[in-house]
Write a protein that holds these residues in place. Sequence first.
Motif, mmCIF file in Angstrom:
data_model
loop_
_atom_site.group_PDB
_atom_site.id
_atom_site.type_symbol
_atom_site.label_atom_id
_atom_site.label_comp_id
_atom_site.label_asym_id
_atom_site.label_seq_id
_atom_site.Cartn_x
_atom_site.Cartn_y
_atom_site.Cartn_z
ATOM 1 N N ARG A 159 -14.298 20.187 30.696
ATOM 2 C CA ARG A 159 -13.582 18.743 30.858
ATOM 3 C C ARG A 159 -14.158 18.205 32.326
ATOM 4 O O ARG A 159 -13.855 18.593 33.282
ATOM 5 C CB ARG A 159 -12.047 19.081 31.165
ATOM 6 C CG ARG A 159 -11.638 20.159 30.115
ATOM 7 C CD ARG A 159 -10.810 19.438 29.033
ATOM 8 N NE ARG A 159 -10.402 20.601 28.041
ATOM 9 C CZ ARG A 159 -9.420 21.634 28.137
ATOM 10 N NH1 ARG A 159 -8.490 21.473 29.018
ATOM 11 N NH2 ARG A 159 -9.240 22.499 27.284
ATOM 12 N N GLU A 160 -15.021 17.226 31.921
ATOM 13 C CA GLU A 160 -15.908 16.758 33.081
ATOM 14 C C GLU A 160 -15.056 15.682 33.903
ATOM 15 O O GLU A 160 -15.184 15.964 35.475
ATOM 16 C CB GLU A 160 -17.044 15.873 32.595
ATOM 17 C CG GLU A 160 -17.903 16.947 31.687
ATOM 18 C CD GLU A 160 -19.263 16.412 31.366
ATOM 19 O OE1 GLU A 160 -19.580 15.308 31.681
ATOM 20 O OE2 GLU A 160 -19.986 17.228 30.854
ATOM 21 N N ARG A 161 -13.918 15.278 33.574
ATOM 22 C CA ARG A 161 -13.048 14.590 34.430
ATOM 23 C C ARG A 161 -12.568 15.331 35.481
ATOM 24 O O ARG A 161 -12.400 14.964 36.633
ATOM 25 C CB ARG A 161 -12.005 13.749 33.487
ATOM 26 C CG ARG A 161 -12.328 12.697 32.647
ATOM 27 C CD ARG A 161 -11.123 11.920 32.269
ATOM 28 N NE ARG A 161 -11.280 11.232 30.820
ATOM 29 C CZ ARG A 161 -10.299 10.293 30.495
ATOM 30 N NH1 ARG A 161 -9.647 9.784 31.360
ATOM 31 N NH2 ARG A 161 -10.593 9.813 29.260
ATOM 32 N N ASP A 162 -12.091 16.353 35.080
ATOM 33 C CA ASP A 162 -11.294 17.554 35.863
ATOM 34 C C ASP A 162 -12.401 18.271 36.918
ATOM 35 O O ASP A 162 -11.902 18.279 38.129
ATOM 36 C CB ASP A 162 -10.914 18.676 34.929
ATOM 37 C CG ASP A 162 -9.523 18.370 34.250
ATOM 38 O OD1 ASP A 162 -9.167 17.306 34.277
ATOM 39 O OD2 ASP A 162 -9.353 19.178 33.360
ATOM 40 N N HIS A 163 -13.775 18.303 36.432
ATOM 41 C CA HIS A 163 -14.699 18.751 37.436
ATOM 42 C C HIS A 163 -14.775 17.634 38.387
ATOM 43 O O HIS A 163 -15.027 17.840 39.742
ATOM 44 C CB HIS A 163 -16.049 19.056 36.683
ATOM 45 C CG HIS A 163 -16.051 20.450 36.005
ATOM 46 N ND1 HIS A 163 -16.102 21.529 36.603
ATOM 47 C CD2 HIS A 163 -15.786 20.594 34.842
ATOM 48 C CE1 HIS A 163 -15.856 22.490 35.718
ATOM 49 N NE2 HIS A 163 -15.734 22.026 34.482
#
Length: 341
Positions: A159-163
């Motif tokens: 989940r790139e938003r979370d990263h």
Amino acid sequence: MLAELRARARDALEPAHWDYFEGGAGDERTLRANEEAFARVRLVPRVLRATGPRDLRTTLLGTELRAPILVAPTAFHRLAHRDGELATAAGAAAAGAGYVVSMAATTPVEAIAAVAGPWWFQLYLQPDRDFTAALVRRVEAAGCRALVVSVDSPVFGRRERDHRNGFHDLPAGLCCENLRDAAGSVRDIAMDAGLGWAAIGWLRGITGLPIVLKGVLHPADAELAVEHGVSGLIVSNHGGRQLDGAVATADALPAVAKAVGGRLPVLVDGGVRRGADILAALALGADAVLVGRPVLWGLAAGGADGVRLVLDSLAEDLDRVLALAGVRTPAAVPPDLVVSP
Ligand code: FNR
């Protein structure tokens, strides 16, 4: 209506938490594809069917619902609203909807059960089988009616938003309350890439509850699921949060339903936002739908009342589109109500 609640939820939430709830894996192709696949469906209504008042009541694995609608298991409801899963449970009960409690709930199942209508529990089978068995005992004792085993998560999706946001953990004071071990410390949820069909046999051996597999997209897996004696299937790609590029659920559903051939109930989730989406899902072979993010929007915007509003609105909308399509009950929705584009 949902769009307005979504906007209110966005205002109410910290941006990183909004992104956690809203986001998907990778480029979010599958996340977008779910809604797009429902938007592509075209309906061919029947006329002069004299349906009269519609009857939306649906029974799934012995659970009676006011409409073929359940709350999908989603994590961390106390991030969305201070009342968390208690609000979700109360809102779903008021709407007569089913509630699948996530293993990553931030409220103990015993407290949820005290305010919930019929509820099921979603499980990630843990490598520690004794711990998993103890959790199954615990949810059975609390009154759970079915176990939903998520099988689309051998590892976490990226989940790139979370990263980007550095969002990896719950804030202090919140935890996955149902992952306490005998000593009272809270375990992390382990994803298990070693999971195979034998694990489903193991689970069947330790519980009498119906077992529903969540995350099936391939018809061959649907066939295997039937052979392994499960009680139901959920066609799901985890709301686009696991394998980015996975097929949209509305596109995967017909082949899965065909493989199952009515031997088990087939449910679907991902991108269900309107009564017409539910109608399409029923025509494509589903017995019921689950709704993920819209329930979180309702929860963040208005607690239990917001959850109830989302679920009631979807049921009302389904009632209207059933009438417009000339069908009296969800079970009577015919496959020829949809045309392929
Ligand atoms: C999920 N989903 C999910 N599934 C599961 O089996 N266990 C879980 O703990 C979670 N957690 C979770 C958190 C959040 C924030 C979301 C959005 C989703 C997946 C969920 O059950 C369901 O498959 C999708 O949400 C359905 O898609 P829509 O309705 O959100 O488009």
